[in-house]
Enzyme design. Structure first.
Site, PDB file in Angstrom:
ATOM      1  N   ASP A  34      34.309  49.378  19.674  1.00 44.71           N
ATOM      2  CA  ASP A  34      34.759  48.171  18.966  1.00 44.71           C
ATOM      3  C   ASP A  34      36.051  48.435  18.188  1.00 44.71           C
ATOM      4  O   ASP A  34      36.150  49.433  17.458  1.00 44.71           O
ATOM      5  CB  ASP A  34      33.646  47.712  18.016  1.00 44.71           C
ATOM      6  CG  ASP A  34      33.807  46.261  17.581  1.00 44.71           C
ATOM      7  OD1 ASP A  34      34.928  45.887  17.168  1.00 44.71           O
ATOM      8  OD2 ASP A  34      32.830  45.508  17.657  1.00 44.71           O
ATOM      9  N   THR A  69      34.951  40.036  17.700  1.00 44.73           N
ATOM     10  CA  THR A  69      33.915  40.802  18.408  1.00 44.73           C
ATOM     11  C   THR A  69      33.035  39.966  19.334  1.00 44.73           C
ATOM     12  O   THR A  69      32.929  40.274  20.524  1.00 44.73           O
ATOM     13  CB  THR A  69      33.032  41.520  17.371  1.00 44.73           C
ATOM     14  OG1 THR A  69      33.897  42.378  16.628  1.00 44.73           O
ATOM     15  CG2 THR A  69      31.937  42.339  18.031  1.00 44.73           C
ATOM     16  N   ASN A  90      33.188  34.324  15.809  1.00 47.54           N
ATOM     17  CA  ASN A  90      31.992  35.033  15.313  1.00 47.54           C
ATOM     18  C   ASN A  90      31.046  34.069  14.594  1.00 47.54           C
ATOM     19  O   ASN A  90      29.846  34.277  14.553  1.00 47.54           O
ATOM     20  CB  ASN A  90      32.389  36.150  14.350  1.00 47.54           C
ATOM     21  CG  ASN A  90      32.886  37.395  15.075  1.00 47.54           C
ATOM     22  OD1 ASN A  90      32.683  37.552  16.282  1.00 47.54           O
ATOM     23  ND2 ASN A  90      33.546  38.278  14.344  1.00 47.54           N
ATOM     24  N   HIS A 196      38.551  48.238   9.465  1.00 50.61           N
ATOM     25  CA  HIS A 196      38.484  47.219   8.412  1.00 50.61           C
ATOM     26  C   HIS A 196      38.609  47.851   7.030  1.00 50.61           C
ATOM     27  O   HIS A 196      39.379  47.400   6.185  1.00 50.61           O
ATOM     28  CB  HIS A 196      37.148  46.463   8.463  1.00 50.61           C
ATOM     29  CG  HIS A 196      37.060  45.454   9.553  1.00 50.61           C
ATOM     30  ND1 HIS A 196      37.893  44.356   9.616  1.00 50.61           N
ATOM     31  CD2 HIS A 196      36.240  45.363  10.628  1.00 50.61           C
ATOM     32  CE1 HIS A 196      37.576  43.634  10.686  1.00 50.61           C
ATOM     33  NE2 HIS A 196      36.580  44.237  11.312  1.00 50.61           N
ATOM     34  N   ASP A 239      37.112  45.491  22.514  1.00 51.20           N
ATOM     35  CA  ASP A 239      37.114  44.027  22.397  1.00 51.20           C
ATOM     36  C   ASP A 239      38.399  43.476  21.788  1.00 51.20           C
ATOM     37  O   ASP A 239      38.833  42.370  22.110  1.00 51.20           O
ATOM     38  CB  ASP A 239      35.884  43.539  21.607  1.00 51.20           C
ATOM     39  CG  ASP A 239      35.720  44.230  20.252  1.00 51.20           C
ATOM     40  OD1 ASP A 239      36.391  45.249  19.996  1.00 51.20           O
ATOM     41  OD2 ASP A 239      34.908  43.738  19.443  1.00 51.20           O
ATOM     42  N   HIS A 240      39.020  44.228  20.878  1.00 51.05           N
ATOM     43  CA  HIS A 240      40.234  43.772  20.187  1.00 51.05           C
ATOM     44  C   HIS A 240      40.802  44.945  19.420  1.00 51.05           C
ATOM     45  O   HIS A 240      40.124  45.968  19.260  1.00 51.05           O
ATOM     46  CB  HIS A 240      39.918  42.626  19.210  1.00 51.05           C
ATOM     47  CG  HIS A 240      38.821  43.010  18.251  1.00 51.05           C
ATOM     48  ND1 HIS A 240      39.018  43.896  17.217  1.00 51.05           N
ATOM     49  CD2 HIS A 240      37.501  42.680  18.217  1.00 51.05           C
ATOM     50  CE1 HIS A 240      37.872  44.082  16.583  1.00 51.05           C
ATOM     51  NE2 HIS A 240      36.930  43.367  17.176  1.00 51.05           N
ATOM     52  N   HIS A 337      41.303  41.458  12.340  1.00 50.28           N
ATOM     53  CA  HIS A 337      41.666  41.044  13.699  1.00 50.28           C
ATOM     54  C   HIS A 337      41.323  39.577  13.842  1.00 50.28           C
ATOM     55  O   HIS A 337      41.004  38.921  12.856  1.00 50.28           O
ATOM     56  CB  HIS A 337      40.964  41.948  14.723  1.00 50.28           C
ATOM     57  CG  HIS A 337      39.498  42.110  14.484  1.00 50.28           C
ATOM     58  ND1 HIS A 337      38.576  41.222  14.955  1.00 50.28           N
ATOM     59  CD2 HIS A 337      38.794  43.044  13.777  1.00 50.28           C
ATOM     60  CE1 HIS A 337      37.367  41.596  14.570  1.00 50.28           C
ATOM     61  NE2 HIS A 337      37.463  42.709  13.843  1.00 50.28           N
TER      62      HIS A 337
HETATM   63  P1  AMP Z   1      33.613  41.843  13.476  1.00 49.71           P
HETATM   64  O1  AMP Z   1      34.391  43.036  13.087  1.00 49.71           O
HETATM   65  O2  AMP Z   1      33.248  41.014  12.282  1.00 49.71           O
HETATM   66  O3  AMP Z   1      34.277  41.011  14.514  1.00 49.71           O
HETATM   67  O4  AMP Z   1      32.222  42.324  14.096  1.00 49.71           O
HETATM   68  C1  AMP Z   1      31.821  43.661  14.265  1.00 49.71           C
HETATM   69  C2  AMP Z   1      30.356  43.764  14.008  1.00 49.71           C
HETATM   70  O5  AMP Z   1      29.600  43.037  14.986  1.00 49.71           O
HETATM   71  C3  AMP Z   1      29.771  45.155  14.159  1.00 49.71           C
HETATM   72  O6  AMP Z   1      30.009  45.942  13.039  1.00 49.71           O
HETATM   73  C4  AMP Z   1      28.300  44.880  14.368  1.00 49.71           C
HETATM   74  O7  AMP Z   1      27.616  44.884  13.145  1.00 49.71           O
HETATM   75  C5  AMP Z   1      28.260  43.477  14.938  1.00 49.71           C
HETATM   76  N1  AMP Z   1      27.692  43.510  16.291  1.00 49.71           N
HETATM   77  C6  AMP Z   1      28.229  44.085  17.380  1.00 49.71           C
HETATM   78  N2  AMP Z   1      27.437  43.951  18.463  1.00 49.71           N
HETATM   79  C7  AMP Z   1      26.360  43.249  18.061  1.00 49.71           C
HETATM   80  C8  AMP Z   1      25.180  42.777  18.717  1.00 49.71           C
HETATM   81  N3  AMP Z   1      24.970  43.009  20.018  1.00 49.71           N
HETATM   82  N4  AMP Z   1      24.293  42.071  17.988  1.00 49.71           N
HETATM   83  C9  AMP Z   1      24.509  41.838  16.675  1.00 49.71           C
HETATM   84  N5  AMP Z   1      25.595  42.253  15.984  1.00 49.71           N
HETATM   85  C10 AMP Z   1      26.514  42.959  16.669  1.00 49.71           C
HETATM   86 ZN    ZN Z   2      35.012  43.911  17.340  1.00 45.23          ZN
HETATM   87 ZN    ZN Z   3      35.948  43.875  13.216  1.00 43.53          ZN
END
Ligand code: AMP
Ligand code: ZN
Ligand code: ZN
Length: 398
Positions: A34, A69, A90, A196, A239-240, A337
């Site tokens: 990620d 994500t 999200n 982050h 993903d990004h 992001h």
């Molecule tokens: P973000 O940086 O806010 O776009 O999202 C990243 C976060 O998504 C990660 O730190 C995880 O906690 C959450 N995440 C990733 N994959 C999953 C999943 N399959 N189910 C639930 N949460 C997830």
């Molecule tokens: Zn991500």
């Molecule tokens: Zn993130």
């Protein structure tokens, strides 16, 4: 029986249309790290990812908008841009049912109705293959009534360590041939977390990037040591990316918006606004000259963003410029992001090695919607119609 014959026939037609002989069907393991920006290997020491590039393919891949994500992992799974796969951010306001979706809220996250299109594991299983999945977005949700053959719930205790996830992948690959997955998908939430907290350019993120690189070295070595290791493709991507942010680069939209104009304001980067009847122009006019943001009426969003046909996108969309944020984003973060895929900071790593990939090849790049057709080719299955283009990615194949 008739259905089986039809599928076999379409597969044959599909392979003929690709001008391919029927090669051996190999195994494929795809990993998402990620938030792994494409240029981390130029900033930090990543000997294992570098070696994957030398022994296989390397490329810079574009995410889809918005570069976050849930939308992008589900794009990688379905070949559909977020605007078409249903996961347009999200978090988002589900205007048709008057309720909120959020990746952090189990009740909405586990509701299959939000997930449109067909994830690759469903397509593969419909055509008789087994799949396995560790924590990929969507993999523990009954999309089209189906789960991967082998998978683990995100909220099952204990939450697995990175090493345990790799152990599970190896266990799956060592199952008897009849149960062995042809496709394995594996997710890690770093280096996003560190990006982050510390920003993309920091010694802390550098250390996490190096750790993820060494885990990829372990994964590769363990895969290659299997008796059929030479039959396994390994793809590492993301993903990004991650952009630097600062408390000085913040736009407070509340300064310009009147609460009585807006039904719902949701989604951060970008923000969707659902206006109250008669106030759409008031919202647009109040925001259109504000510095460091883009504001569009839904139908005027630039075509290259592929955004705005979904009912889950507000009638006004507001996106901050790269490195800018709205006030409700965590104050002490140093990275973010969600920005335009065209910004280099949002683009991601791609490495692939194995029997189907060229060796020592650098691709001119492709878009993450192309991964679904790539996986369909590797698995020798008939793909669903998607936004992806096999033509754009096929040069990386032998
Ligand atoms: P973000 O940086 O806010 O776009 O999202 C990243 C976060 O998504 C990660 O730190 C995880 O906690 C959450 N995440 C990733 N994959 C999953 C999943 N399959 N189910 C639930 N949460 C997830
Ligand atoms: Zn991500
Ligand atoms: Zn993130």
């Amino acid at each position: 029986m008739r259905k089986l014959i039809m599928t076999a026939f379409s597969l044959l037609l599909f392979l003929v249309s690709l001008n391919a002989q029927t090669p051996d069907r190999h195994y494929t393991v795809i990993v998402s790290l990620d938030g792994f920006r494409w240029d981390y290997p130029t900033m930090y020491k990543t000997p294992n990812l570098d070696r994957m590039g030398q022994d296989g393919v390397k490329a810079v891949m574009l995410p889809s908008f918005p570069a976050s994500t849930f939308p992008n992992h589900y794009t990688l799974a379905t070949g559909l841009v977020p605007d078409h796969n249903g996961i347009i951010n999200n978090t988002f306001w589900d205007a048709e049912n008057h309720r909120q979706y959020s990746m952090g809220d189990s009740a909405s996250r586990y509701n299959p109705d939000y997930y449109l299109g067909e994830p690759i594991w469903v397509t593969a299983q419909k055509q008789g293959l087994k799949t396995a999945n560790m924590y990929w977005v969507g993999s523990d949700i009954a999309i089209k009534g189906t789960y991967p053959t082998h998978y683990r719930m995100w909220n099952a205790k204990p939450f697995l360590t990175f090493e345990q996830r790799i152990d599970s992948v190896l266990t799956w690959l060592q199952k008897p041939e009849a149960e062995r997955p042809r496709l394995v998908m594996l997710y890690f939430e770093e280096p996003d977390g560190s990006g982050h907290r510390n920003g993309p350019v920091s010694k802390e993120t550098g250390a996490v990037v190096q750790h993820m690189d060494s885990l990829m070295g372990v994964l590769r070595a363990r895969i290659e040591s299997l008796p059929f290791g030479a039959d396994i493709n390994l793809i590492v991507t993301s993903d990004h990316g991650m952009a630097e942010i600062s408390p000085e680069r913040v736009v407070d939209m509340n300064k310009y918006l009147k609460p009585e104009w807006c039904e719902v304001v949701d989604g951060r980067t970008p923000t969707s606004i659902f206006s109250k009847a008669g106030y759409r122009d008031s919202i647009y006019n109040a925001l259109k000259d504000v510095a460091h943001i883009h504001v569009w009426k839904k139908e005027e969003i630039p075509a290259e963003l592929n955004y705005g046909s979904s009912s889950r996108v507000g009638d006004i969309v507001v996106a901050p410029e790269l490195g800018w944020q709205f006030t409700d984003v965590a104050r002490n973060n140093k990275g973010a992001h969600g920005y335009f895929p065209q910004s280099p900071e949002m683009q991601v790593i791609f490495r692939a090695i194995g029997p189907d990939f060229k060796k020592g090849y650098t691709s001119e790049g492709f878009v993450n919607v192309d991964i679904y057709p790539l996986l369909s080719y590797l698995l020798q299955i008939v793909p669903e119609k998607t936004d992806g283009k096999f033509e754009r990615i096929k040069d990386i194949l032998k």
